[in-house]
Structures are given as structure tokens and as C-alpha cells.
Design a protein around this motif. Structure first.
Motif, short mmCIF file in Angstrom:
data_model
loop_
_atom_site.label_atom_id
_atom_site.label_comp_id
_atom_site.label_asym_id
_atom_site.label_seq_id
_atom_site.Cartn_x
_atom_site.Cartn_y
_atom_site.Cartn_z
N PHE A 1 0.80 -1.24 -0.04
CA PHE A 1 -0.06 -0.02 0.14
C PHE A 1 0.94 1.11 0.14
O PHE A 1 0.70 2.08 -0.85
N GLY A 2 1.82 1.37 0.85
CA GLY A 2 2.78 2.24 0.93
C GLY A 2 3.66 2.51 -0.25
O GLY A 2 3.71 3.85 -0.77
N ALA A 3 3.90 1.61 -1.06
CA ALA A 3 4.69 1.65 -2.26
C ALA A 3 3.70 2.06 -3.39
O ALA A 3 4.18 2.76 -4.16
N PHE A 4 2.31 1.64 -3.44
CA PHE A 4 1.45 2.21 -4.28
C PHE A 4 1.27 3.64 -4.23
O PHE A 4 1.13 4.32 -5.19
N MET A 5 1.20 4.14 -3.02
CA MET A 5 1.21 5.68 -2.86
C MET A 5 2.40 6.51 -3.12
O MET A 5 2.05 7.43 -3.92
N LEU A 6 3.53 5.71 -3.09
CA LEU A 6 4.54 6.51 -3.72
C LEU A 6 4.70 6.23 -5.03
O LEU A 6 5.11 7.34 -5.53
N ALA A 7 4.37 5.26 -5.68
CA ALA A 7 4.15 5.21 -7.18
C ALA A 7 3.18 6.32 -7.68
O ALA A 7 3.47 6.94 -8.56
N SER B 1 4.29 9.31 -10.33
CA SER B 1 3.42 9.46 -11.65
C SER B 1 3.16 10.72 -11.70
O SER B 1 3.26 11.52 -12.73
N LYS B 2 2.62 11.37 -10.66
CA LYS B 2 2.14 12.68 -10.74
C LYS B 2 3.15 13.80 -10.70
O LYS B 2 3.00 14.69 -11.47
N LEU C 1 12.25 -0.70 -3.20
CA LEU C 1 13.13 0.41 -3.86
C LEU C 1 13.53 0.39 -5.03
O LEU C 1 13.67 -0.61 -5.68
N GLY C 2 13.32 1.52 -5.87
CA GLY C 2 13.46 1.37 -7.28
C GLY C 2 12.29 1.83 -7.97
O GLY C 2 12.18 1.70 -9.31
N ILE C 3 11.37 2.10 -7.05
CA ILE C 3 9.89 2.23 -7.78
C ILE C 3 9.73 3.50 -8.45
O ILE C 3 8.83 3.80 -9.51
N GLU C 4 10.79 4.58 -8.33
CA GLU C 4 10.88 5.80 -9.03
C GLU C 4 11.87 5.63 -10.47
O GLU C 4 11.98 6.72 -11.16
N ALA D 1 0.91 13.39 1.72
CA ALA D 1 0.80 13.39 3.18
C ALA D 1 0.81 11.98 3.62
O ALA D 1 1.73 11.70 4.43
N VAL D 2 0.10 10.98 2.98
CA VAL D 2 0.18 9.78 3.30
C VAL D 2 1.50 9.10 2.89
O VAL D 2 2.26 8.20 3.66
N ALA D 3 1.86 9.58 1.87
CA ALA D 3 3.17 8.77 1.14
C ALA D 3 4.25 9.44 2.37
O ALA D 3 5.31 8.69 2.19
N PHE D 4 4.36 10.65 2.43
CA PHE D 4 5.34 11.36 3.32
C PHE D 4 5.51 10.62 4.53
O PHE D 4 6.54 10.30 4.96
N ALA D 5 4.38 10.50 5.35
CA ALA D 5 4.42 9.71 6.40
C ALA D 5 4.76 8.29 6.57
O ALA D 5 5.49 7.92 7.42
N PHE D 6 4.42 7.67 5.50
CA PHE D 6 4.85 6.27 5.15
C PHE D 6 6.63 6.25 4.96
O PHE D 6 7.31 5.29 5.48
N THR D 7 6.94 7.15 4.29
CA THR D 7 8.34 7.29 4.28
C THR D 7 9.10 7.58 5.56
O THR D 7 10.20 6.99 5.67
#
Length: 439
Positions: A51-57, A61-62, A206-209, A395-401
Motif C-alpha cells: 500500500f505504501g509503495a503504491f502511494m509512492l508510485a 507518477s503525478k 526500492l526502485g519504484i521511481e 501526506a500519506v506517502a510522506f508519513a509512510f516514508t
């Protein structure tokens, strides 16, 4: 002739394979054993990290649309959001994390190849030569052009997924639900076990980017980068979670926890000895493909930063194939040096700790990228209403990181930030050079 037409661009599937290939390394073939100490509850940990990885993705993407047409991925986004200094720190830490992590990938590649060539496990000089051959062979391939590297990445990605797919499909015929009882075999509470396993499995993403970094070398980047990032994340997640679930369902947790090759053990149940060789081959290809993708990325990140005059100019020089080849070569020299530590008695523990630091140095760029996304959305939506959905996602992606950085441990965080700050003298020097040249 411009760079794009000269060297060729990456299409959707090559870009997607860059994302998958850089995430799926040889380490995934060991993950079920690492998680077995916690039992079936670790599957929930996978889901949380996915879920966290998907939020990062989603955010990456955006960001590829908000900051379009710029190479460097996290570097370009941090620079757009916070300026040159933060952009430099992100590029510095990210670049270090790549060539250090590449050393671990090479060691994993040599280890997987030792199944077919036992001398690699008993003769360090031969192992070192093999590792150096992989590094410099892929450095040469990447120097031929980004499309040549992309072709190899697509092939190795398909090959590395084959053994995982065979285990997933064949394993269901040997699946035993009782292997998940008790659901939590550790001494941790359920929430504690989920938190630990989620932190462990996040590093597999890691590497999602990766698709965001060579943006100028991707066909139709506004569409293909978001698609490749999300598709790559989804495909990788399915293989990760289904593969771990099937292996845990085939092998009791007590046995699985002590297995040095869980997927090979699962294939042995399905098909016998030839299956073990298939998995070993898959692990070798996985490491080889990941090394290829990260060598590509290390040149692009350093080149983009040097183009903005924040890294030395040598990193931005292109060869006749339009490749920032000197950045690749310098990174490969540093990878070779770190790899040698993994084969030197007395330095192995330092080698492992450096890898942990490299992981942290990769998470920090994620952190600034997520923060930059929120800032850019706010700046570009002034007077048009608050984009609550985008802000919440960032914010969710930031908190997860932040949570992932915390999971790296106090020691890694302390030394990791010192490593990032070590680049400040270089930043000051580059700014001085800029000022001097502008006078």
C-alpha cells in the motif's frame, strides 16, 4: 541530431521493465525465509508495504507530470520544490546509494552463479573477477545507448519472472493451509509483527521511481512514465505477495526459516532437481538485470545534476551515443571498490552496514520528493481551491516514508545523515564555480 533521435528512446514496456527490473533483485528469492520467523502474519506486512509503495508510485507518477521533461527523478522534483541545495543533497545521497547498492547486487549475482560454478563459492579471486566482469560488461552495454540497455532490461525482466511464476502456479497444487497456523509464530504482538515485516518488505520496493529518472529518453513521457510506474509496481506487488504466500503454504514455517533458498526448495517439491537450477538461474538473472538497470540510472542522475552545474561537468558529458558515460564509468569504479569489501575478511560487517546506509540514502530522496509534491500542488493550485485528495495522498506517502526511515534504525539514520551532509563542501565549491563563471 539530438540525443533522443540519436540514441533511441524507451517505449512503455521497456520503461515498465526498468521499474520491475530495478525492484526485483536476487533478494526476493530469499524473502520468504526472512519472513518465516513471523509466520503467515507477514503477508499482512507485505500488504501494508505494498500500500505504501503504491502511494509512492502514485505520487511519483503525478510528479512526472508536474515536473515534466526533466531527467533525474527525485533530484529534479526536490530541486523544483525546495531549490538547489535540497536538490543537490537528494542527488548526492541518491547517487551514493546506487553505486553502493550495486556492490551488493554484484555479490548476490556471484552467489547465485555459484550454484552452477561451485568455484565461485570457494575461490574469492575467481568470484571477484566474475563480479568485475559483470560490472564492466554492463557498463559497456550501457555506453552503447539507453535503448540497448532497455532491450537487455526487458529480456532479463521476463526471464527473472519465469521461475517466480512457475512457483506461484505450480505451488497451489502443494499448498497446505495448516502451514499458516499459528498465524503469528513470533514473540511479537500482532501489530508489532506487522510493523516489522512491513519495514522489511518495503525495501523490496526500492526502485519504484526508476521510470522518472531518464524522462527525456522515454517516448511520450507524460503518459508512459505514470503508466510504467503504476504497472511496474502492480506487477511486482502481485509477484511478491503471491510468491511469498505460496512458498509459505508449501513449506512449514519452522523449516522455511532455516532455508537459504526457499524458492529453490519449493521448486524441488514441484519438479525435482531441475527446478532448483531454474530458480538459481532466475536469481542470477534477477541480480544481473537489476545491476543493468541501476547502472543506467546512476549515469542519468549524475548527468542531470551536472547539467544544472551542481555536480562536476564531467558527469554531463555525452558520448556519441548520447550517454553520460563518464558518470557511469565513475560509478562503476566506486561499485568495484565497495564490492571488494564484500570479499575481504574483516570488512564484511562494514560492507553490510554500508548497504544499510545506502538504503537510507535512497529513502531520503523519497522523503523530499513526497514533500515537494505537496508543496508544488499547493503552489500551482493557488486560487483554484484546495486539492484535498492530492494533498492527502502526498501526506500519506510522506508519513509512510518517515516510518520507513525510522525502521532503518538509529545508527543508520545518524550515519546516513552525516553521509548526506558530507556533500556540502562539494555544493559550496560548485556554487563558487557558478558565481565565478558568471562574473
Amino acid at each position: 541530431m539530438n540525443q533522443s533521435s540519436k540514441s533511441g528512446n524507451l517505449g512503455l514496456w521497456m520503461t515498465t521493465s526498468l521499474v520491475i527490473g530495478n525492484m526485483v533483485g536476487a533478494g526476493i528469492f530469499l524473502m520468504p525465509s526472512a519472513l518465516a520467523a513471523y509466520g503467515g502474519i507477514s503477508i499482512i506486512g507485505w500488504i501494508v508495504s505494498a500500500f505504501g509503495a503504491f502511494m509512492l508510485a502514485r505520487v511519483f507518477s503525478k510528479l512526472s507530470i508536474l515536473v515534466s521533461g526533466e531527467n533525474g527523478g527525485p533530484y529534479a522534483y526536490a530541486k523544483a520544490g525546495f531549490g538547489d541545495f535540497i536538490g543537490f543533497l537528494v542527488a548526492w545521497g541518491y547517487w551514493i546509494s546506487i553505486w553502493v547498492s550495486n556492490a551488493a547486487i554484484v555479490v548476490a549475482f556471484v552467489s547465485a552463479m555459484s550454484v552452477f560454478f561451485p568455484i565461485l563459492a570457494t575461490n574469492p579471486p575467481v568470484a571477484v573477477v566474475t563480479g568485475l566482469g559483470a560490472i564492466w560488461g554492463l557498463t559497456w552495454i550501457n555506453s552503447l545507448g539507453i535503448r540497448e540497455s532497455g532491450k537487455l532490461q526487458l529480456v532479463t525482466t521476463l526471464l527473472k519472472l519465469i521461475p517466480l511464476l512457475v512457483v506461484i502456479l505450480g505451488g497451489f497444487f502443494f499448498f497446505k493451509l495448516e502451514n499458516f497456523s499459528p498465524f503469528n509464530v513470533s514473540n511479537e504482538t500482532s501489530l508489532g509483527a506487522i510493523a516489522i515485516t512491513a519495514t522489511m518488505t518495503l525495501y523490496a520496493f526500492l526502485g519504484i521511481e526508476s521510470a522518472t529518472i531518464p524522462a527525456k529518453n522515454i517516448e511520450n513521457p507524460e503518459k508512459n512514465i505514470p503508466r510504467a510506474t503504476l504497472m511496474g509496481t502492480l506487477i511486482t506487488t502481485l509477484f511478491y505477495i503471491l510468491g511469498t504466500t505460496v512458498v509459505m503454504g508449501m513449506i512449514p514455517a519452522a523449516i522455511l526459516a532455516g532455508s537459504p533458498s526457499p524458492y529453490a526448495d519449493a521448486m524441488d517439491i514441484i519438479s525435482g532437481a531441475w527446478g532448483r537450477d531454474l530458480v538459481a538461474g532466475g536469481a542470477a538473472v534477477a541480480a544481473f538485470g537489476a545491476l543493468n538497470g541501476w547502472i543506467l540510472v546512476q549515469g542519468q542522475v549524475a548527468g542531470a545534476t551536472a547539467k544544472d552545474r551542481l555536480f562536476p561537468a564531467v558527469f554531463s558529458r555525452l558520448n556519441r551515443n548520447g550517454v553520460p558515460v563518464y558518470g557511469i564509468i565513475i560509478g562503476s569504479f566506486l561499485t568495484s571498490a565497495v564490492m571488494l569489501m564484500g570479499y575481504t575478511d574483516g570488512l564484511v560487517e562494514q560492507f553490510r552496514f554500508i548497504i544499510l546506509l545506502a538504503t537510507l540514502c535512497c529513502l531520503v530522496p523519497y522523503l523530499f520528493s513526497m514533500a515537494a509534491y505537496v508543496l508544488l500542488v499547493l503552489q500551482r493550485n493557488t486560487g483554484t481551491g484546495m486539492p484535498h485528495g492530492n494533498i492527502a495522498m502526498g501526506a500519506v506517502a510522506f508519513a509512510f516514508t518517515i516510518w520507513a526511515v525510522y525502521g532503518a534504525g538509529d545508527k543508520a539514520v545518524y550515519w546516513g545523515f552525516l553521509l548526506l551532509l558530507s556533500g556540502i563542501p562539494i555544493y559550496i565549491y560548485m556554487k563558487w564555480r557558478q558565481k565565478k563563471s558568471n562574473q
